[in-house]
Design an enzyme around this catalytic site. Sequence first.
Site, short mmCIF file in Angstrom:
data_model
loop_
_atom_site.label_atom_id
_atom_site.label_comp_id
_atom_site.label_asym_id
_atom_site.label_seq_id
_atom_site.Cartn_x
_atom_site.Cartn_y
_atom_site.Cartn_z
N HIS A 56 0.65 -1.07 -0.56
CA HIS A 56 0.42 -0.31 -0.18
C HIS A 56 0.91 1.17 -0.22
O HIS A 56 2.25 1.03 0.51
CB HIS A 56 -1.39 -0.05 1.07
CG HIS A 56 -0.33 -0.36 2.79
ND1 HIS A 56 0.21 -0.64 3.20
CD2 HIS A 56 -0.55 1.17 3.47
CE1 HIS A 56 0.88 -0.24 4.27
NE2 HIS A 56 0.38 0.26 4.40
N HIS A 58 1.20 3.55 1.82
CA HIS A 58 1.68 4.30 2.96
C HIS A 58 3.36 4.57 2.88
O HIS A 58 4.04 3.54 2.60
CB HIS A 58 1.49 4.02 4.09
CG HIS A 58 -0.19 4.40 4.81
ND1 HIS A 58 -0.34 4.12 5.49
CD2 HIS A 58 -0.90 5.34 4.34
CE1 HIS A 58 -1.73 4.37 5.88
NE2 HIS A 58 -1.83 5.30 5.05
N ASP A 60 5.35 4.69 5.01
CA ASP A 60 6.49 3.78 6.02
C ASP A 60 6.92 2.47 5.05
O ASP A 60 7.15 1.62 5.72
CB ASP A 60 5.73 4.00 7.54
CG ASP A 60 5.08 3.16 7.49
OD1 ASP A 60 3.73 3.41 6.59
OD2 ASP A 60 4.67 2.00 8.49
N HIS A 61 5.93 2.18 4.17
CA HIS A 61 6.43 0.89 3.16
C HIS A 61 6.59 1.54 2.09
O HIS A 61 6.97 0.18 0.68
CB HIS A 61 4.44 0.39 2.58
CG HIS A 61 4.02 -0.22 4.31
ND1 HIS A 61 4.09 -1.21 5.18
CD2 HIS A 61 3.51 0.72 5.53
CE1 HIS A 61 3.34 -1.59 5.98
NE2 HIS A 61 3.05 -0.55 6.48
N HIS A 114 -7.47 0.18 5.27
CA HIS A 114 -6.77 0.91 6.77
C HIS A 114 -5.99 1.33 4.96
O HIS A 114 -6.28 2.93 5.64
CB HIS A 114 -5.25 -0.48 6.53
CG HIS A 114 -4.31 0.49 7.04
ND1 HIS A 114 -3.71 0.74 8.31
CD2 HIS A 114 -2.96 0.96 5.83
CE1 HIS A 114 -2.65 0.95 8.09
NE2 HIS A 114 -1.76 0.58 7.83
N ASP A 133 -0.40 -3.62 6.83
CA ASP A 133 -1.09 -3.53 8.16
C ASP A 133 -2.90 -3.80 7.32
O ASP A 133 -3.44 -2.79 8.55
CB ASP A 133 -1.50 -1.81 7.52
CG ASP A 133 -0.12 -1.12 8.02
OD1 ASP A 133 1.36 -2.08 8.36
OD2 ASP A 133 1.17 0.13 7.73
N HIS A 171 3.92 -4.34 11.06
CA HIS A 171 4.36 -3.62 12.11
C HIS A 171 4.57 -4.78 13.27
O HIS A 171 4.25 -5.62 13.71
CB HIS A 171 3.76 -2.57 13.02
CG HIS A 171 3.98 -1.02 11.31
ND1 HIS A 171 4.55 -0.61 11.58
CD2 HIS A 171 3.37 -1.41 11.09
CE1 HIS A 171 4.41 0.51 10.51
NE2 HIS A 171 3.22 -0.25 9.93
FE FE Z 1 2.27 0.99 8.22
ZN ZN Z 2 -0.02 1.68 6.78
#
Ligand code: FE
Ligand code: ZN
Length: 255
Positions: A56, A58, A60-61, A114, A133, A171
Amino acid sequence: MAAEIRLFTCLTDNFGYLIHDPATKATASIDAPEAAPIIKALEREGWTLTDILITHHHHDHVGGVAELKQKYNCRVVAPHDKAARIANVDLRAGQGDVVKVGGLLARVLETPGHTLDHISYVFDSEKALFAADTLFSIGCGRVFEGDYPMMWDSLLKLRALPDDFRLYCGHEYTAANVKFALTVEPDNAALKARAEEVTRLRAANKPTLPTLLGEEKKANVFLRADEPSVAASLRMKGADATAVFGELRERKNKS
Ligand code: FE
Ligand code: ZN
């Protein structure tokens, strides 16, 4: 020959994952939170990155994608939902698509909630689910872009996978998830066993993942929103699973 899977920490609490096919030497990174630890893991193994499978949009990915793409000229696979505006994408994947990593096959499940674009990757031959996530151990992702029925539906798709599949998620949130889950199901034996295991692993500074999907089905309250005992614990006897799931998610948000 079985695939090799490596897991390591990225950023603060993200997991980085490499899956390597010894037969073809292909190696995929599942998401790319940041480049440095992924490069380090590749160099430690003597592997070359051939693919990045993004779950996805985001940051942090995907934060490490550009640097990895430049260094390895690898293929970047991303969710087909173009609205998410992920850069450097070579291939878009949606529900039912099969993505090849050398000789390994990753089946794509759309698991929105999400985010709207979120997909999960299933390597059936390796009994491995990369759920990022959407599904965490003893928890699930926050519902940012979708709604509760959508997220519950996504969790049901993942719950339908066999018990002996391993769950690899985005995570290290397990300890906090366990703390919350115990407020809803203090007498759940599988959850209590997991709580002890998580305490032991975290004390030894070890990851709490992967975990078996069969164990999650017994211990993860977010996969159990259709259990009458969970509804009863929330004083929602007779409510449908979507409503129970939504209540769980809201309580967790406030916890
Ligand atoms: Fe994440
Ligand atoms: Zn995420």
